[in-house]
Write a protein that holds these residues in place. Structure first.
Motif, PDB file in Angstrom:
ATOM      1  N   ALA A 152      68.035  62.124 -32.440  1.00 27.05           N
ATOM      2  CA  ALA A 152      69.351  62.777 -32.410  1.00 27.05           C
ATOM      3  C   ALA A 152      70.350  61.973 -33.242  1.00 27.05           C
ATOM      4  CB  ALA A 152      69.838  62.907 -30.975  1.00 27.05           C
ATOM      5  N   TYR A 153      70.229  60.656 -33.165  1.00 30.03           N
ATOM      6  CA  TYR A 153      71.122  59.789 -33.943  1.00 30.03           C
ATOM      7  C   TYR A 153      70.877  59.975 -35.444  1.00 30.03           C
ATOM      8  CZ  TYR A 153      73.665  55.681 -35.466  1.00 30.03           C
ATOM      9  OH  TYR A 153      74.559  54.846 -36.102  1.00 30.03           O
ATOM     10  N   LYS A 164      72.425  62.986 -36.843  1.00 33.61           N
ATOM     11  CA  LYS A 164      73.862  62.815 -37.147  1.00 33.61           C
ATOM     12  C   LYS A 164      74.042  62.138 -38.497  1.00 33.61           C
ATOM     13  CE  LYS A 164      76.400  62.764 -32.910  1.00 33.61           C
ATOM     14  NZ  LYS A 164      77.607  62.168 -32.382  1.00 33.61           N
ATOM     15  N   VAL A 183      74.683  59.515 -28.457  1.00 36.76           N
ATOM     16  CA  VAL A 183      73.525  60.398 -28.272  1.00 36.76           C
ATOM     17  C   VAL A 183      72.595  59.879 -27.167  1.00 36.76           C
ATOM     18  CG1 VAL A 183      73.521  61.300 -30.635  1.00 36.76           C
ATOM     19  CG2 VAL A 183      72.299  59.178 -30.132  1.00 36.76           C
ATOM     20  N   GLU A 235      72.349  60.304 -24.127  1.00 36.14           N
ATOM     21  CA  GLU A 235      71.875  61.257 -23.114  1.00 36.14           C
ATOM     22  C   GLU A 235      70.833  62.232 -23.647  1.00 36.14           C
ATOM     23  OE1 GLU A 235      73.171  61.135 -19.829  1.00 36.14           O
ATOM     24  OE2 GLU A 235      73.882  59.243 -20.686  1.00 36.14           O
ATOM     25  N   GLU A 236      70.651  62.240 -24.938  1.00 35.61           N
ATOM     26  CA  GLU A 236      69.713  63.209 -25.540  1.00 35.61           C
ATOM     27  C   GLU A 236      68.273  62.874 -25.150  1.00 35.61           C
ATOM     28  OE1 GLU A 236      70.574  65.742 -27.630  1.00 35.61           O
ATOM     29  OE2 GLU A 236      72.711  65.259 -27.732  1.00 35.61           O
ATOM     30  N   LEU A 237      67.396  63.890 -25.258  1.00 34.42           N
ATOM     31  CA  LEU A 237      65.986  63.708 -24.925  1.00 34.42           C
ATOM     32  C   LEU A 237      65.340  62.666 -25.845  1.00 34.42           C
ATOM     33  CD1 LEU A 237      64.174  65.005 -22.833  1.00 34.42           C
ATOM     34  CD2 LEU A 237      63.405  66.629 -24.598  1.00 34.42           C
ATOM     35  N   GLU A 238      65.644  62.789 -27.135  1.00 35.05           N
ATOM     36  CA  GLU A 238      65.122  61.816 -28.100  1.00 35.05           C
ATOM     37  C   GLU A 238      66.311  61.199 -28.838  1.00 35.05           C
ATOM     38  OE1 GLU A 238      61.131  62.496 -29.923  1.00 35.05           O
ATOM     39  OE2 GLU A 238      61.820  64.561 -29.831  1.00 35.05           O
ATOM     40  N   PRO A 239      66.921  60.190 -28.217  1.00 38.45           N
ATOM     41  CA  PRO A 239      68.169  59.665 -28.766  1.00 38.45           C
ATOM     42  C   PRO A 239      68.053  59.140 -30.199  1.00 38.45           C
ATOM     43  CG  PRO A 239      67.385  58.337 -26.901  1.00 38.45           C
ATOM     44  CD  PRO A 239      66.527  59.539 -26.970  1.00 38.45           C
TER      45      PRO A 239
END
Ligand code: GRF
Length: 210
Positions: A73-74, A77, A64, A66-70
């Motif tokens: 985002a993690y 998941k 994750v 590359e996500e804006l808020e990794p």
């Protein structure tokens, strides 16, 4: 009663996970471990899970990146995995990542952490080293509810450990760990029995479930 379904997040050797597994086996803890999730592929905790036939899942934090808020985002998941396994209570057992509001809100009042000091002293990393450095005569461990502040949530149980003059970080950590293995399953059992009640940031332990 159906045992409570717990999900364990762990990053390392997983001795606390093992203590929970053992407490379930010896019937001092009425719970079922639904899933173990790790942010580290090499976590021994995952092996321990697999040995018991418990799903052990590695989720790669890099997936994750590359996500804006990794970090969020993690945790999203992780949340999907926990939900897919019908997890009712989340246990942070040596989980070396700060959890975000994504998980904290989804499992508000249903997430416990174990920390190797008598909180609020020595939060964060290297708690045993901090205790030795401060020269305290007593340290220990704490099980607490997880809230947004790191190692800050309402305290459930604590156990004290004497600090010896010749202690090293490792010797102190070992003695604290023995207490952790006793304390975490007890706190989980109290939760499972519905005997924890938080009022004004303080946890009351009820004699019997309401
Ligand atoms: C324990 O000391 C725990 O309190 C801390 O990390 C360590 C994890 O040990 N949060 P293990 O992976 O359960 O053996």
């Amino acid at each position: 009663m159906t045992p409570i379904r717990v999900g364990v997040l762990a990053s390392g050797r997983g001795s606390n996970l093992q203590a929970i597994i053992d407490a379930i086996e010896t019937k001092t803890l009425d719970a079922a471990i639904a899933v173990v999730v790790s942010n580290r592929q090499d976590a021994v905790a995952l092996e321990r899970a697999q040995q018991q036939g418990i799903p052990g899942i590695f989720l790669d934090p890099k997936s994750v990146a590359e996500e804006l808020e990794p970090r969020k985002a993690y945790d999203q998941k992780i949340l999907e995995v926990l939900k897919a396994h019908d997890v009712q209570l989340v246990l942070l057992a040596g989980y070396m990542k700060i959890v975000t509001s994504v998980l904290i809100e989804a499992y508000q009042g249903r997430m416990l952490n174990i920390h190797p000091s008598l909180l609020p002293s020595f939060p964060g990393l290297g708690a045993q080293k901090q205790a030795l450095h401060a020269g305290v005569k007593v340290s220990g461990c704490t099980v607490h509810f997880v809230t947004e502040g790191v190692d800050e949530g309402p305290i459930i149980l604590q156990a004290a450990v004497s600090v010896n003059e010749d202690d090293t970080v490792d010797s102190l950590a070992d003695r604290i760990l023995d207490q952790e293995h006793r304390l975490f399953p007890r706190a989980i059992q109290l939760f499972a029995e519905g005997r924890l009640c938080v009022e004004d940031r303080k946890t009351k332990i009820l004699e019997t479930a309401p």
